[in-house]
Structures are given as C-alpha cells and as structure tokens.
Scaffold this active site. Structure first.
Site, mmCIF file in Angstrom:
data_model
loop_
_atom_site.group_PDB
_atom_site.id
_atom_site.type_symbol
_atom_site.label_atom_id
_atom_site.label_comp_id
_atom_site.label_asym_id
_atom_site.label_seq_id
_atom_site.Cartn_x
_atom_site.Cartn_y
_atom_site.Cartn_z
ATOM 1 N N TYR A 181 0.852 -1.205 0.000
ATOM 2 C CA TYR A 181 0.000 0.000 0.000
ATOM 3 C C TYR A 181 0.889 1.257 0.000
ATOM 4 O O TYR A 181 2.065 1.197 0.381
ATOM 5 C CB TYR A 181 -0.900 -0.058 1.248
ATOM 6 C CG TYR A 181 -1.783 1.145 1.434
ATOM 7 C CD1 TYR A 181 -2.804 1.420 0.527
ATOM 8 C CD2 TYR A 181 -1.597 2.017 2.504
ATOM 9 C CE1 TYR A 181 -3.603 2.533 0.697
ATOM 10 C CE2 TYR A 181 -2.389 3.127 2.674
ATOM 11 C CZ TYR A 181 -3.388 3.389 1.759
ATOM 12 O OH TYR A 181 -4.168 4.505 1.926
ATOM 13 N N THR A 183 1.590 3.757 1.786
ATOM 14 C CA THR A 183 2.395 4.211 2.926
ATOM 15 C C THR A 183 3.393 3.157 3.409
ATOM 16 O O THR A 183 4.154 3.424 4.345
ATOM 17 C CB THR A 183 1.478 4.538 4.128
ATOM 18 O OG1 THR A 183 0.742 3.348 4.443
ATOM 19 C CG2 THR A 183 0.520 5.668 3.818
ATOM 20 N N LYS A 184 3.382 1.977 2.805
ATOM 21 C CA LYS A 184 4.169 0.874 3.361
ATOM 22 C C LYS A 184 5.659 0.992 3.010
ATOM 23 O O LYS A 184 6.063 1.863 2.255
ATOM 24 C CB LYS A 184 3.600 -0.468 2.875
ATOM 25 C CG LYS A 184 2.180 -0.736 3.390
ATOM 26 C CD LYS A 184 2.107 -0.758 4.897
ATOM 27 C CE LYS A 184 0.841 -1.373 5.453
ATOM 28 N NZ LYS A 184 -0.387 -0.631 5.206
ATOM 29 N N THR A 185 6.460 0.073 3.578
ATOM 30 C CA THR A 185 7.922 0.196 3.473
ATOM 31 C C THR A 185 8.431 0.034 2.048
ATOM 32 O O THR A 185 9.475 0.565 1.707
ATOM 33 C CB THR A 185 8.616 -0.815 4.396
ATOM 34 O OG1 THR A 185 8.132 -2.123 4.051
ATOM 35 C CG2 THR A 185 8.314 -0.523 5.855
#
Ligand SMILES: Cc1ncc(COP(=O)(O)O)c(C=O)c1O
Length: 386
Positions: A181, A183-185
């Site tokens: 997604y 915002t993920k790493t």
C-alpha cells in the site's frame, strides 16, 4: 514551528520507478505478465521463500491465504485486536469468527502465553500481526499452533524487511502476507504478496487470485497461451498488474537503503525520547530486525496534563502529521455488536491504544524534518508536563 506541513507518510519514488513503468507502458502489456513474474521471483529470493504470489493488496493476500487453508463458516481464527480492519474482516468473509487474544504490553504483538487458552476444536488458523514492523514472538506462536495442528498465517503488512531469529519474515510460517500500500515500506500503490513454502497452498492462491481458473490464466492472451481454460472454483480478481509490479521491482532494489534510513530515524527518535519520563519509546526485540514501518510512541498520560488526542492536535499545530495505530478492533461498533466485545475484555490493547501516537518515519524525511519532530514533541511535553 515548521514552514511547511510534514505529512505522516510519503512514498520514496524517483526515476527508477518511472523507468520501470515506462518499459511496461511501451511494451503494450500492462496487466499481469513478465514484470509480475519477475517481481515474485525477486521478492521470493529476498525473503528466502519458495513461492511468492503477487496480488493487488494484503487484504486480498489474507483472504486467499484463509481460503487456501480451507477456512469455513463457523470456524474460528485466533488473532490480535491491535491491528487494522483488514486482519479480521477477511475472517468474516467466510462467516468465521475472529477470536481476539490480547497483546504483549512492551511490543503490542499477540501474547503467546494467552494463545493457548483461545484454542477450541473450531480453531483453523492463527494470524499474528507484526505491528509497526516488529516481529511477533513467533516461536511461542508457532509452537502453540503446531501442538494443535493449526497453520499460522502471518500478517506482515508492516514487516518488510524484518527478521526473526535469523529468518526473514516471509520464510517462517505456512503463509505470510505482505502489503505494498502507498504508505508501506515498499509500495506498488496498491499491492500485496503471499509467501509460502508449500506448493499446494501457492497453487491454490494463484488459481483463486484469478477467477479460480486452472493454471496460468494470465497467459491465455499470449503466444504460448491457449483459449481453453477450466474454472475449478468461484475465484476472485486479485491479480497484480505489471504496472504495479514494475514499481515494486524498483522499490525492492531500494528496500535496504530505505530501511537503513528509517532505522536511523528510529535511532534518533530513541536517543531523543528514551530518557523523557513523559514518553515511552517503542519496544524492540534483541533477536529480531524491526522494519520500522511505524514509530509507535506512547505517552505516560499520568505525567501529562493533555490527553493523546490533544497531543496529536498539538503536533498538527506545529506542522507535523501524526497518527494513531490502531483503534483496537474489539472496540469498533461492528465487533462490539456482532460478538459482544467490551473494551476491558482485552485490557492491554485498550489501555495502550489510549496513549499511542505514531510519529512520521519515512525514508524521504530530511535530517531537518527529523529534528523538527523531535523539537515539537519536546516542546509539547515541556508545555504540558504535570
Ligand atoms: C496490519 C495490517 N494488515 C493488513 C493491511 C491491509 O493491507 P492492504 O491495504 O494492502 O490491503 C494493513 C493496511 O494498512 C495493515 O495495517
């Protein structure tokens, strides 16, 4: 006070993603194809998994994982309330029951000591969540599940790249689900991955991710493909596109340097906050690598004259985007009403939620950004000390 607002999260994107995506657009093949296959292979190699199946979200990944282990109506799945909606809603897709088990106070991951009592003959899976990117206590969880012959499905939405006792998250349990997604790493905009060692589970996930069509459905429009296919189950439409996979490949190659930057930001926050008695820094495990997707600070509210919501508001006034992770699932109206959950049923999750504030931690943050967060937190604490 900052001149511009610092968002809570931003993706780390540049020419490398653009170049990969351009290749896909110029090839004329924009949905699942060669790039997705490469992304799966490279991701599997990085985590050390035999199979990686790319899908369009971690929610889809977990839905497919539960299907693959044969979850049925009225079955039970043990999981944590300290998580996002997705972890338990996928259990409800089957009309099965999420059985919430409280978390360890230091780490906010499911407490293996409490899991034992939650098993019943109806338990069909255990879903630990590596909250913020900190691996759950997998030895205890896996041992409890193994004794009952129940598979473990890791919700690793936050946990790339994370390591537990020398093993990458993705290479430990029956199935592990990642999120890409925004915002993920690492991000593909929207996306997810299922990792497994088991050929049968991987095959079932692959088939159900694309309409329940037997074998390599995506190839049917290629030169080597064929018009003939067979539907073996009513599947879903969860495949990843090559546009997304292209972004994923570029992100994967930067994953270590992005991780190193988040780790450095976490170190600086830790250095600044560890001795402030109004604050509690996030727990870390000596035998694990925290992926630092989130920096979950906790407030010692008895030492402050403001509550958590006011603290978040003060950060906002200082130009800093903060968030709260997570409102425990058992206090949401749906779970409260459907299962009669009360806040005090899971006292640790409820208590810790009330004092949690997530600070920005993303690789594009400059040193000045980091310093402005530290300065703002220190100023708020100083102004509202009891
Ligand atoms: C713990 C957890 N699990 C699952 C998900 C679902 O991921 P996705 O948005 O890729 O479906 C999220 C998303 O934020 C999450 O935080």
């Amino acid at each position: 006070m900052r001149k511009n607002f610092l968002p809570f999260a931003l993706p780390d994107l540049d020419e490398t993603e653009l170049n990969e995506i351009r290749e896909v657009l110029e090839s004329g093949w924009v949905t699942t194809g060669a790039k997705t296959k490469r992304f799966e292979e490279e991701f599997a190699a990085v985590v050390g998994a035999r199979h990686a199946v790319a899908v369009n979200s971690c929610t889809a990944a977990m839905h497919l994982a539960l299907d693959a282990v044969g979850l049925r109506r009225d079955d039970e799945v043990i999981t944590t309330p300290y998580t996002f909606a997705a972890t338990a809603e996928v259990i409800r897709y089957f009309d099965a029951k999420p059985v919430f088990v409280d978390v360890e106070p230091d780490y906010l991951t499911i407490d293996p000591a409490l899991i034992e009592k939650a098993f019943t003959p109806k338990t069909k899976a255990v879903i630990p969540v590596h909250i913020a990117g900190l691996p759950a206590e997998m030895d205890g969880i896996r041992e409890a599940a193994r004794r009952r012959g129940v598979p473990v499905i890791e919700d690793a939405a936050h946990a790339f790249p994370a390591i537990y006792k020398g093993h990458m998250i993705g290479a430990i349990s029956e199935l592990t689900c990642f999120s890409f997604y925004a915002t993920k790493t690492i991000t593909t905009g929207e996306g997810g991955m299922i990792c497994t060692e088991d050929d049968g589970l991987a095959e079932r996930c692959r088939i159900m991710a694309l309409h329940g069509i037997s074998k390599d459905a995506w190839k049917r429009y290629t030169a080597e493909g064929s018009w003939y296919y067979e539907i073996i189950a009513p599947g879903y439409k969860y495949n990843m596109t090559d546009v997304a996979a292209a972004m994923g490949l570029a992100q994967l190659r930067k994953a270590q340097s992005m991780y190193a930057r988040r780790k450095e930001i976490a170190r600086r926050y830790g250095e600044a906050f560890a001795r402030v008695s109004e604050l509690q820094v996030p727990g870390d495990r000596a035998d694990a690598q925290h992926a630092w997707h989130l920096y979950m600070l906790r407030l010692n509210l008895d030492r402050l004259s403001i509550n958590r919501a006011q603290f978040v508001e003060e950060l906002k006034k200082s130009g800093i985007g903060a968030s709260v992770h997570f409102i425990p699932l058992h206090i949401h109206p749906y779970y409260r009403d459907a299962f009669g959950c009360r806040p005090e049923d899971l006292p640790v999750a409820y208590r810790e939620y009330l004092r949690e504030v997530s600070l920005p931690i993303f690789s594009k943050m400059s040193d000045d950004d980091v310093q402005s967060v530290i300065g703002a937190v220190a100023a708020i604490v100083a102004a509202h000390r009891r």
